[in-house]
Design an enzyme around this catalytic site. Structure first.
Site, PDB file in Angstrom:
ATOM      1  N   ARG A 150      79.369  30.790 -15.110  1.00 19.37           N
ATOM      2  CA  ARG A 150      77.942  30.787 -14.758  1.00 19.37           C
ATOM      3  C   ARG A 150      77.727  30.234 -13.367  1.00 19.37           C
ATOM      4  O   ARG A 150      76.669  29.687 -13.055  1.00 19.37           O
ATOM      5  CB  ARG A 150      77.151  29.972 -15.777  1.00 19.37           C
ATOM      6  CG  ARG A 150      77.687  28.566 -15.946  1.00 19.37           C
ATOM      7  CD  ARG A 150      76.904  27.775 -16.928  1.00 19.37           C
ATOM      8  NE  ARG A 150      77.571  26.520 -17.207  1.00 19.37           N
ATOM      9  CZ  ARG A 150      77.059  25.573 -17.961  1.00 19.37           C
ATOM     10  NH1 ARG A 150      75.876  25.739 -18.508  1.00 19.37           N
ATOM     11  NH2 ARG A 150      77.720  24.461 -18.178  1.00 19.37           N
ATOM     12  N   ASP A 317      90.436  21.748 -16.503  1.00 19.82           N
ATOM     13  CA  ASP A 317      89.590  22.641 -15.712  1.00 19.82           C
ATOM     14  C   ASP A 317      88.425  21.895 -15.069  1.00 19.82           C
ATOM     15  O   ASP A 317      87.706  22.469 -14.248  1.00 19.82           O
ATOM     16  CB  ASP A 317      89.075  23.810 -16.556  1.00 19.82           C
ATOM     17  CG  ASP A 317      88.363  23.351 -17.820  1.00 19.82           C
ATOM     18  OD1 ASP A 317      89.056  22.814 -18.702  1.00 19.82           O
ATOM     19  OD2 ASP A 317      87.137  23.525 -17.929  1.00 19.82           O
TER      20      ASP A 317
END
Length: 563
Positions: A150, A317
């Site tokens: 996103r 991440d």
């Protein structure tokens, strides 16, 4: 933060001379406003954002389109943002970022052009939006391909100081990495990211930055606590910046996929661009890079601990290769001191509790070493293992240094570690507030400590209820008395500079969020202003209770990964 718009700056307030010839006509005022806005928009259009270096450095995903898919043999996919549906509103803008990093006039943020740029509707010349491919270990398990689901990188900007910053929109729509997501972010998570990234900067902790927050009425469906209770929320986009968004997972995905040539290419790029002290011709450059990341990660987590910050989702991440704080999700600042404090209600096992962050850092650095192994010789791998073994000592040393500073201690004495541990154990036993206990120790005089008089110091009053408080206090005062040529005022001044009076407590953020959702940005503005000076006592902050005992309802707050 909010400032008067260019319209207000141009408007005359000379009410004493309403009939004077010097009073500008309405036509003149409008002309000045139009010229001012025109110049501001020109400045925005001339903002030289470029994706060229990133596109030329790496192969780009051969498939076009924002549909979710498995991506191979590339670092980025081209991906066009999906604009927020209006009406759009500016909820917040950081003058420090807009003017100090982007070299723009903050009045520009009040223009429609900026709203469209910062919400993904308008691209600047030179910008080719990219979504980054990466993987990661999430809650201890390899999750495979993740990526910017996103977020869209707009390009790099080199400011007048020569700094290179990568601009990114978060909440700007689907990308190839969105999986089953809608690519949106909601107001509550976006308010938290904007406020906390800026708050962390002013606390002196390495972090990404936030330039603006745009909110809309676009409906976004979320199951906030993953319990089947689906609700409609409102969408938002944060314009954020970092020197780089590369993370441990950026290297992991390439190593796991066997894309070793591309792994080397990315490593070389990161080293050349962001690790200037490493010689690109050094045969041990990957080893030196690893050593640097180990050292700086240990330091970053020690800094988190020094202010009671729990990231909440310390997956690989979410760990930057540049050792800056990125990807603000279900974070939290401890209130009552508790090493088991978990801000993320999705973390059932407490894997990412505030006290476990050092160990999680070690786990993540082990995964980084695994990712680097294909480009290291056996000898270098053994050396890297030795480097990793030194991580815990580095982190412990940095934590010790930070907490010594928080107590105003100079030099090094044998019992300093015990003095710190003793205090923390009392704080845990009495559930003393982490931030305010240290802050009030900074504000109280040695004489007040000696007399055990803490007028209106609620955190110290809580701490003093411990049966061993007098023993600790005697040790602390004796330790301070041995600091020659150090006055009490000097000690207090040092401590105030490292012990904030204001941090972004979850209840403060929640209060601001509820107002932003009702299109009231006043508390957002206030919090941003207060948190830009966290070490300075501010009258307005005191009036609204930002340094007072947290309200009872704050204990019921829950934060999750859903955003």
């Amino acid at each position: 933060m909010f400032w008067s718009s260019a319209r207000d700056d141009c408007h005359s307030d000379n009410h004493d001379n309403m009939a004077s010839n010097s009073q500008p006509s309405l036509h003149t005022v409008k002309s000045r406003w139009n010229v001012s806005v025109s110049n501001l928009i020109k400045d925005l259009e001339q903002l030289k954002v470029s994706s060229k270096k990133l596109i030329e450095a790496f192969p780009i995903d051969e498939v076009n389109g924002n549909f979710a898919r498995s991506v191979k043999n590339c670092i980025f996919s081209k991906s066009i943002p999906t604009p927020l549906r209006g009406p759009l509103r500016l909820a917040a803008a950081s003058k420090d970022v807009i003017e100090g990093i982007l070299d723009l006039d903050v009045a520009l943020t009040h223009t429609n052009d900026f709203l469209h740029f910062a919400s993904g509707d308008k691209l600047l010349s030179g910008s080719v939006p990219l979504a980054h491919r990466y993987g990661g270990h999430q809650f201890g398990y390899w999750a495979g391909q993740l990526g910017d689901g996103r977020a869209h990188s707009l390009g790099q900007y080199t400011n007048r100081k020569g700094e290179v910053w990568e601009l990114q929109l978060k909440g700007s729509g689907k990308t190839p990495y969105s999986r089953s997501g809608d690519g949106r972010a909601v107001i509550r998570s976006s308010v938290r990211e904007f406020l906390c990234s800026e708050a962390m900067h002013f606390l002196g902790i390495p972090t990404s930055r936030a330039a603006s927050l745009i909110v809309s009425d676009e409906p976004v469906i979320r199951d906030k606590f993953y319990n089947g209770n689906v609700k409609t929320e409102k969408g938002a986009v944060v314009l954020r910046l970092a020197k780089s968004w590369f993370r441990i997972g950026s290297l992991e995905i390439l190593s796991q996929s066997g894309e070793i040539d591309l792994l080397r290419k990315l490593l070389n790029f990161v080293i050349d661009e962001h690790f200037s002290s490493i010689n690109s011709d050094d045969p041990d450059k990957y080893l030196v890079f690893y050593s640097t990341v180990v050292n700086e990660t240990a330091n970053l987590i020690a800094q988190w601990m020094s202010v009671g910050f729990a990231h909440g989702v310390c997956n690989t991440d979410n760990f930057s290769l540049l050792s800056i704080t990125i990807d603000y999700g279900p974070f939290g600042f401890m209130e009552a001191y508790d090493p088991a404090f978990v801000p993320n209600t999705s973390d059932d096992e407490g894997r990412y509790s505030v006290g476990a962050q050092a160990n999680v850092g070690l786990f993540n650095l082990e995964k980084l070493l695994n990712a680097l192994s294909p480009v290291l010789s056996k000898h270098q791998q053994n050396q890297a293992q030795s480097i990793l073994k030194g991580y815990a000592n580095i982190n412990q040393m940095r934590v010790h240094q930070h907490f010594k500073a928080k107590l105003g201690l100079l030099g090094e004495e044998e019992d300093d570690g015990y003095l710190i541990a003793f205090l923390l154990k009392m704080m845990e036993d009495t559930q003393s507030d982490f931030t305010m206990t240290f802050r009030q120790l900074s504000e109280v005089s040695a004489q007040q400590l000696h007399n055990r008089k803490f007028p209106q110091m609620w955190a110290l009053e809580d701490l003093s209820s411990h049966k061993l408080f007098s023993d600790w206090l005697s040790m602390f005062l004796l330790r301070l008395s041995r600091q020659l040529n150090d006055s009490d005022l000097q000690r207090q001044h040092r401590m105030k500079n490292v012990n904030p009076r204001y941090v972004l407590r979850n209840w403060m953020a929640e209060s601001a969020i509820s107002k932003v959702e009702m299109k009231d940005f006043s508390e957002m503005e206030l919090l941003h202003r207060i948190l830009s000076h966290p070490y300075v006592t501010q009258e307005t902050a005191e009036e609204v209770g930002y340094a007072a005992r947290p309200p009872l309802w704050a204990k019921r707050l829950k934060v999750s990964c859903s955003s």
